[in-house]
Write a protein that holds these residues in place. Structure first.
Motif, PDB file in Angstrom:
ATOM      1  N   UNK B  24       3.827  60.326  94.818  1.00  0.00           N
ATOM      2  CA  UNK B  24       3.326  59.771  93.689  1.00  0.00           C
ATOM      3  C   UNK B  24       3.122  58.844  94.911  1.00  0.00           C
ATOM      4  N   UNK B  25       3.648  58.164  95.986  1.00  0.00           N
ATOM      5  CA  UNK B  25       3.521  57.011  97.201  1.00  0.00           C
ATOM      6  C   UNK B  25       2.158  57.499  97.517  1.00  0.00           C
ATOM      7  N   UNK B  26       2.875  58.866  98.180  1.00  0.00           N
ATOM      8  CA  UNK B  26       1.238  59.391  98.882  1.00  0.00           C
ATOM      9  C   UNK B  26       0.280  59.076  98.341  1.00  0.00           C
ATOM     10  N   UNK B  52       5.201  61.901  85.721  1.00  0.00           N
ATOM     11  CA  UNK B  52       4.348  61.968  87.069  1.00  0.00           C
ATOM     12  C   UNK B  52       3.893  63.821  87.266  1.00  0.00           C
ATOM     13  N   UNK B  53       4.491  64.474  86.144  1.00  0.00           N
ATOM     14  CA  UNK B  53       4.594  65.842  86.205  1.00  0.00           C
ATOM     15  C   UNK B  53       3.145  66.172  86.424  1.00  0.00           C
ATOM     16  N   UNK B  54       2.668  66.889  88.269  1.00  0.00           N
ATOM     17  CA  UNK B  54       1.999  67.619  88.631  1.00  0.00           C
ATOM     18  C   UNK B  54       1.544  68.998  89.059  1.00  0.00           C
ATOM     19  N   UNK B  55       0.323  69.203  89.516  1.00  0.00           N
ATOM     20  CA  UNK B  55       1.035  70.760  89.525  1.00  0.00           C
ATOM     21  C   UNK B  55       0.798  70.848  90.768  1.00  0.00           C
ATOM     22  N   UNK B  56       1.268  71.353  91.828  1.00  0.00           N
ATOM     23  CA  UNK B  56       1.299  71.723  92.820  1.00  0.00           C
ATOM     24  C   UNK B  56       0.803  73.314  93.812  1.00  0.00           C
ATOM     25  N   UNK B  57       0.336  73.836  93.897  1.00  0.00           N
ATOM     26  CA  UNK B  57      -0.074  75.172  94.343  1.00  0.00           C
ATOM     27  C   UNK B  57       1.289  76.043  94.750  1.00  0.00           C
ATOM     28  N   UNK B  58       1.208  77.002  93.970  1.00  0.00           N
ATOM     29  CA  UNK B  58       2.084  78.075  94.614  1.00  0.00           C
ATOM     30  C   UNK B  58       3.802  77.597  93.426  1.00  0.00           C
ATOM     31  N   UNK B  65       5.871  63.710  90.793  1.00  0.00           N
ATOM     32  CA  UNK B  65       5.541  63.560  91.950  1.00  0.00           C
ATOM     33  C   UNK B  65       6.369  62.536  92.281  1.00  0.00           C
ATOM     34  N   UNK B  66       6.954  62.148  91.781  1.00  0.00           N
ATOM     35  CA  UNK B  66       8.139  60.789  92.534  1.00  0.00           C
ATOM     36  C   UNK B  66       9.563  61.431  93.169  1.00  0.00           C
ATOM     37  N   UNK B  67       9.344  63.011  92.789  1.00  0.00           N
ATOM     38  CA  UNK B  67      10.556  63.555  93.456  1.00  0.00           C
ATOM     39  C   UNK B  67      10.185  64.274  94.757  1.00  0.00           C
ATOM     40  N   UNK B  68       9.451  64.620  94.262  1.00  0.00           N
ATOM     41  CA  UNK B  68       9.053  66.050  95.192  1.00  0.00           C
ATOM     42  C   UNK B  68       8.055  65.095  96.830  1.00  0.00           C
ATOM     43  N   UNK B  69       8.984  66.121  97.759  1.00  0.00           N
ATOM     44  CA  UNK B  69       8.096  65.368  99.229  1.00  0.00           C
ATOM     45  C   UNK B  69       7.183  65.877  99.492  1.00  0.00           C
ATOM     46  N   UNK B  71       4.387  68.407 101.350  1.00  0.00           N
ATOM     47  CA  UNK B  71       4.835  69.218 102.580  1.00  0.00           C
ATOM     48  C   UNK B  71       3.334  69.506 103.388  1.00  0.00           C
ATOM     49  N   UNK B  72       3.582  69.691 105.111  1.00  0.00           N
ATOM     50  CA  UNK B  72       2.493  70.143 105.057  1.00  0.00           C
ATOM     51  C   UNK B  72       1.512  71.731 104.617  1.00  0.00           C
ATOM     52  N   UNK B  73       0.336  70.727 104.500  1.00  0.00           N
ATOM     53  CA  UNK B  73      -0.317  72.418 103.329  1.00  0.00           C
ATOM     54  C   UNK B  73      -0.104  71.859 102.129  1.00  0.00           C
ATOM     55  N   UNK B  74       0.133  71.180 101.651  1.00  0.00           N
ATOM     56  CA  UNK B  74       0.514  70.860 100.219  1.00  0.00           C
ATOM     57  C   UNK B  74      -0.320  70.676  99.249  1.00  0.00           C
ATOM     58  N   UNK B  75      -0.648  71.697  98.098  1.00  0.00           N
ATOM     59  CA  UNK B  75      -2.686  71.090  97.810  1.00  0.00           C
ATOM     60  C   UNK B  75      -1.883  70.761  96.042  1.00  0.00           C
ATOM     61  N   UNK B  76      -1.995  69.380  96.176  1.00  0.00           N
ATOM     62  CA  UNK B  76      -1.456  69.126  94.559  1.00  0.00           C
ATOM     63  C   UNK B  76      -2.886  68.975  93.306  1.00  0.00           C
ATOM     64  N   UNK B  77      -2.551  68.807  92.283  1.00  0.00           N
ATOM     65  CA  UNK B  77      -3.477  68.300  91.637  1.00  0.00           C
ATOM     66  C   UNK B  77      -2.634  67.581  90.314  1.00  0.00           C
ATOM     67  N   UNK B  78      -3.493  66.794  89.767  1.00  0.00           N
ATOM     68  CA  UNK B  78      -2.800  65.446  89.917  1.00  0.00           C
ATOM     69  C   UNK B  78      -3.871  65.363  87.889  1.00  0.00           C
ATOM     70  N   UNK B  79      -5.164  65.778  87.567  1.00  0.00           N
ATOM     71  CA  UNK B  79      -5.599  65.639  86.425  1.00  0.00           C
ATOM     72  C   UNK B  79      -6.321  66.888  85.955  1.00  0.00           C
ATOM     73  N   UNK B  80      -6.090  67.625  86.460  1.00  0.00           N
ATOM     74  CA  UNK B  80      -6.295  69.077  85.790  1.00  0.00           C
ATOM     75  C   UNK B  80      -5.510  69.549  84.443  1.00  0.00           C
TER      76      UNK B  80
END
Lengths: 165, 536, 429
Positions: B24-26, B52-58, B65-69, B71-80
């Motif tokens: 969420x911060x990023x 702030x639920x988001x989708x993180x691939x994998x 989003x507020x509690x998930x740090x 990670x390199x290569x992370x793919x996040x979707x916030x609007x799907x």
């Protein structure tokens, strides 16, 4: 009325306060000590306990009110908690409930006028193989039938009459 | 410790963010807004609202989003679609027991429920008229706050504030499940000098300000960035105002200074700006009384009297006492005025040990003992006597002894501890000029009082306790005929033959940054919204 | 009747089975001595891994693996918490262990503590279980007197204190991190993960939380060897399990069966079949948090973690709740949904609001005023609350809603058509 606990309770509290790696852990045990002695953790007790832990009274009440077994006000001498969950439902706890209501002439959540009984419903008490069941104060009464309940209630009534409330 | 950067993708946008930040911060730092209620950058993570639920691939489930740090290569979707459905669901859940009393709710216009409902609501309501969980409304929690437990969405921000920032724990949740209710112990009033903050951080209309309640719909208000002048901490604030009237002050986030907080004392200082007793016109003594006069007349009088003293007794017969209430710009021109206009170095700004108190804390949170916003600025500008020169006490003693005849005060100095000396000096002085923002006792001894506007009515900079130079902005024009101090000094300098061209405070700052070593190289742009520290 | 290996209930015929004397007479307290004197913590964890033991609390997570996650390098103290907050409806097996086989549970704790470098362990027992609390406290005293607990246990240099901690009535404290919050003197809110307890648990220190039955199994594994244990039952779900049977059977109670046994063997052979000649309507095989099985599904159901998953349910807590034809499934669902609404801690929006909403939607069906669209709404509410919260209570609450409505939809529709429960006497109140 000032808040006073027995010497025994005070000693127990002292032991609990020094027992855990972090003092806060003693909160539930202290609730129980007070509850056992006073039948509830009333506002005076909440404020007293807040002082023991250097918590706000709000924090103490917040924790207290999370747990269903801890009462804020004193109830009847016999607090009857009849299980209403699935196994007891399948074993027709509702018959026992109607019977208790008839015997005690109270509704769920009420205390008899003489202050002897409080009737309440509880979620699963882990006595499902012996359903229907109820917890009265600390004790379990299992495989309940109407007859057994009548017998028990009459016994408690007598007990309350002879020993005073 | 070295901070490593990691590469992540949010909504197709590739970003490089520091390791350890949460999604969420990023996202926020890269202008991607992920809706949220319970997350607050200056409180611990609680993760309860689930907005702030988001989708993180994998990841099998939608993480928050507020509690998930990251990670390199992370793919996040916030609007799907998945995320949208989750957000709609949370909105719907939040509203099933909400009273939806927006027409009479003071939060309307800045309510998280209203805002997100427009974007993330299920506009086809499926909530029947079935019984809602009824809770208590309009609970008076003391001087600052009114509580409506029915509107509360149980995000626990206020609880965390009182637990983590003030460590007072006044607000807690009681009971559990959908019966959970927020409140103080037995509705006791909240007696806490930072309580106003919980109103700011309440995302809905559960905690509203008693002071601001029903006074103004927020959409009629204009916000101006400023800095609180009530102590040397320099909390960043926003002045909410309309038509020249301030309705409230709220903190403006500055992670380095005040995070998202301000004290109630600072917050409730705004009525001074609107005050009935504001000094609106110059005043000239006529016998026992001070009488309103036009600016020209007042300035002429000041110029005439000071020139007279200067000619008769020399410049050393005049002294100036500056005020750390003034901006760096005010003080810079004060110094010029005394030095180049009058021609003396007899000046100080310390009236009651401001320089000693400036860094001392009054509490353990924000407040400092020095009640001035710019003591460090005055020190940086060197407004103190040099080489055994006279300090305020020395100046007043010299006035009392008749050695100094003219006194120029940037503000009343009735807080000077030696009241007897002060009284005797002011009685003895031949001519006393004073700037003041308000009518008051301190003006009594003045021969001329010039109306100065408050910080809300001017641009400028303050230097806080840790030498952070921060900007204030003019919310509306000065009340009455009051003017910023720096403008008054500028005009006096012109009268004394020092020609200056400073149309604005910004021009003053530009000059200041050239002339004053401490401020060298600083620009207003560089100072920006969060300030910049004077390098030692 | 087929013979089953008894690991947890072998000696419960002895009325004194809860005493140290009886436990030792039946070979107890040998395993921990072997562990402390002859084995390294690593070897014990390895044995646990090889045994294939999976957690008996509900999730079935491999115990050895869980132990291996403990942050051993942390300079902080480490804690072990025995989860005896048995609160899943229909579940009463840990109660049996605490009342009748207390020392086997304690011995398991001592071994676990040694393997995990723990010197202070807790038994968190639900407050309602007075007899369990009293028994466990007494057992701890007995073990202390015997030198099995305390400082320098049996001269091995290993110290362990066990504190019996009494809960105060909250289902959610049976959740691993809800329990830790409660132990920390707070409201029993489950915690956001990560960090997991093995890294940051109780008081922020590395912590392992194990179920009572899991811990009670440990001494047997060390005593008899991991391979012996691994050979009982199916490869991926080895061992025995305590099944708590309640509802419409002739002989409800706790039965220890080898994993991989057919569900109907439990019902027919051990519990004597249905009561009063009733016909089976369905069985919840592992507490209400897992989907119900119809009578047809029950015929195929095998009692182990993976087989249960294959038929769309879960072994869960071991609470086997049997519904005969006389059960009203609409009313039953309301009972279960009310439970989850009562017990939702209230911190996460979907669970707090969703469980309450579901109860409100269900009431009209019971009262005979239900409407068809609300049935779909209920399904949707269940769908929207699950997998989106800190803990799994919302998922659990969604499980009966979805499985009851899908599998017994006709009964719900009949309630709408008939204005209530026409054929089941129980709901006429």
């Amino acid at each position: 009325m000032s808040f006073e606990l027995s010497e025994k309770a005070k000693k127990e509290i002292e032991r609990e306060l020094g027992r855990y790696p972090v003092k806060d852990s003693a909160l539930l045990p202290v609730f129980w000590i007070v509850h056992n002695e006073r039948g509830c953790v009333d506002d005076e007790a909440v404020e007293y306990i807040a002082g023991l832990f250097d918590f706000s009274a709000a924090k103490v009440l917040g924790v207290l009110s999370f747990y269903w077994m801890l009462r804020r006000k004193s109830a009847g001498k016999y607090v009857i908690s009849l299980c209403k969950n699935i196994s007891c439902y399948l074993r027709e706890y509702e018959n026992i409930l109607t019977h208790l209501q008839d015997l005690l002439k109270v509704q769920v959540g009420e205390t008899t006028k003489d202050g002897v009984f409080t009737l309440q419903l509880a979620e699963c008490l882990g006595s499902c193989g012996t359903a229907p069941m109820m917890m009265v104060n600390n004790r379990y009464y299992e495989d309940l039938t109407r007859e057994r309940v009548t017998e028990l209630v009459e016994g408690w009534r007598k007990e309350a009459m002879t020993n005073g409330k | 410790m070295k901070t490593y950067m990691v590469k992540i993708t949010i909504d197709g946008k590739e970003l490089e963010v520091p390791e350890g930040t949460v999604i969420i911060q990023a996202a926020l730092e890269n202008d991607i807004h992920i809706p949220h209620y319970c997350y607050h950058p200056d409180l611990s993570i609680d993760g309860n609202c689930r907005m702030c639920l988001v989708e993180v691939e994998g990841m099998p489930k939608l993480p928050i989003a507020c509690a998930t740090p990251v990670a390199d290569g992370m793919v996040v979707h916030t609007k799907n679609e998945n995320v949208t459905k989750a957000q709609e669901s949370v909105m719907e859940f939040l509203l099933i027991n909400h009273p939806i009393d927006c027409p009479i709710c003071d939060q309307a216009g800045e309510c998280g429920l209203q805002d997100y409902y427009m974007n993330h609501g299920l506009h086809n309501s499926r909530i029947g008229l079935r019984e809602k969980v009824l809770k208590r409304k309009v609970i008076d929690l003391g001087e600052m706050i009114v509580l409506d437990t029915e509107r509360c969405i149980l995000c626990s921000r206020c609880i965390r504030f009182f637990d983590e920032v003030t460590h007072t724990g006044e607000l807690q949740f009681y009971k559990r499940g959908d019966r959970t209710e927020i409140g103080t112990y037995k509705d006791q009033p909240i007696d806490n000098s930072y309580s106003g903050n919980v109103v700011d951080i309440c995302p809905v209309g559960a905690l509203t300000s008693k002071d601001f309640r029903f006074k103004q719909r927020v959409w009629f208000l204009k916000g101006t960035k400023s800095v609180c002048p009530t102590c040397s901490t320099g909390c960043n604030i926003r002045i909410d105002h309309t038509k020249g009237v301030v309705f409230r002050l709220v903190p403006r986030r500055n992670p380095e200074v005040n995070k998202s907080w301000m004290c109630d004392k600072g917050r409730m200082a705004y009525p001074l700006i609107n005050g009935e007793n504001r000094l609106k016109y110059p005043m000239i003594r006529n016998g026992e009384n001070l009488e309103p006069s036009p600016w020209e007349e007042a300035l002429d009088r000041v110029v005439k009297e000071l020139k007279k003293i200067k000619e008769e007794s020399g410049p050393e017969a005049i002294a100036g006492i500056a005020s750390p209430q003034g901006t760096n710009e005010d003080l810079f021109l004060f110094k010029k005025w005394i030095r180049e206009g009058i021609g003396t170095s007899l000046m100080d700004f310390r009236v009651n040990d401001e320089d000693k108190k400036v860094r001392e804390m009054e509490d353990s949170i924000l407040r400092r003992k020095d009640e001035n916003p710019n003591t460090r600025g005055a020190l940086a500008l060197d407004l103190v006597p040099k080489n055994g020169g006279l300090d305020t006490k020395g100046i007043l003693t010299a006035v009392k002894e008749g050695k100094i005849k003219g006194l120029y005060l940037q503000r009343p100095i009735d807080h000077f501890p030696d009241k007897t000396l002060l009284k005797e000096a002011l009685e003895k002085a031949e001519f006393v000029v004073m700037h003041a923002t308000h009518n008051g006792e301190g003006m009594r001894a003045a021969h001329v009082v010039l109306p100065s506007c408050t910080y809300a009515e001017k641009d400028g900079t303050f230097t806080n306790y840790e030498d952070r130079v921060q900007q204030i902005h003019r919310a509306f024009p000065p009340i009455g005929e009051s003017r910023p101090d720096w403008e008054i000094f500028r005009d006096l300098l012109v009268h004394f033959g020092v020609s200056l061209s400073f149309p604005t405070a910004q021009d003053v700052f530009l000059q200041l940054s050239k002339e004053e070593r401490a401020f060298q190289g600083m620009t207003l742009k560089g100072i920006g919204d969060l300030g910049r520290r004077i390098s030692s | 009747m087929r013979e089953h290996k008894k690991i947890l209930t072998a000696n419960l015929d002895d009325p004194e089975s809860h005493t140290l004397k009886s436990y030792e007479a039946h070979g107890g307290y040998k395993a921990f001595q072997k562990a402390l004197k002859e084995m390294t913590p690593e070897e014990i964890i390895e044995e646990m891994k090889k045994s294939g033991l999976r957690g008996r609390g509900g999730a079935g997570f491999p115990t050895g693996l869980k132990w291996s996650f403990m942050d051993k390098k942390s300079p902080k103290p480490k804690y072990l918490v025995n989860n005896s907050d048995e609160s899943e409806p229909g579940t009463f097996k840990d109660r049996l262990l605490m009342e009748r086989n207390t020392h086997q549970m304690l011995e398991g704790m001592i071994i676990a503590a040694y393997a995990l470098d723990v010197h202070l362990a807790f038994v968190y027992i639900r407050g309602e279980y007075t007899s369990c609390i009293e028994n466990t406290e007494r057992a701890v005293e007995e073990a202390k007197e015997k030198g099995y607990l305390g400082k320098n246990i049996l001269g091995t240099g290993f110290d362990l204190e066990i504190i019996v901690y009494k809960g105060a009535g909250a289902y959610i404290c049976g959740d691993e991190t809800g329990m830790l919050s409660s132990l920390e003197g707070k409201r029993g809110y489950p915690k956001v993960k990560p960090p997991f307890p093995a890294i940051q648990g109780l008081f922020g220190c590395p912590t392992v939380v194990n179920n009572t039955e899991t811990l009670a199994t440990v001494p047997w594994i060390l005593q008899n060897g991991s391979d012996t244990y691994a050979k009982i039952g199916p490869e991926k779900s080895p061992g025995t399990r305590l099944f708590c049977v309640s509802g419409h059977v002739k002989k409800p109670g706790v039965y220890e069966l080898e994993m991989g046994s057919p569900l109907m063997e439990l019902i027919n052979d051990h519990c004597g079949g249905m009561q009063n000649g009733s016909r089976l309507k369905g069985i919840i095989p592992g507490g209400p948090s897992v989907p119900i099985l119809t009578a047809e599904e029950c015929d195929k159901a095998i009692l182990d973690f993976d087989s249960m998953k294959e038929i769309g349910s879960h072994l869960g807590s071991g609470g086997v709740i049997v519904f005969g034809e006389e059960a009203c499934m609409v009313r039953s669902l309301l009972v279960l949904t009310e439970f989850f609404a009562d017990e939702s801690c209230g911190q996460c929006t979907p669970c707090r609001e969703g469980t309450g909403w579901a109860v409100k939607l269900l009431h009209p069906f019971v009262e005979g005023k239900g409407e068809l669209p609300d049935l779909d709404l209920l399904m949707d509410v269940a769908d929207r609350m699950k997998f989106r919260t800190v803990c799994t209570l919302a998922d659990a609450a969604a499980s009966p809603i979805e499985s009851f409505i899908i599998k017994y939809r006709k009964e719900f529709e009949d309630h709408i058509a008939n204005g209530g429960c026409a054929s089941h006497s129980q709901t006429q109140n």
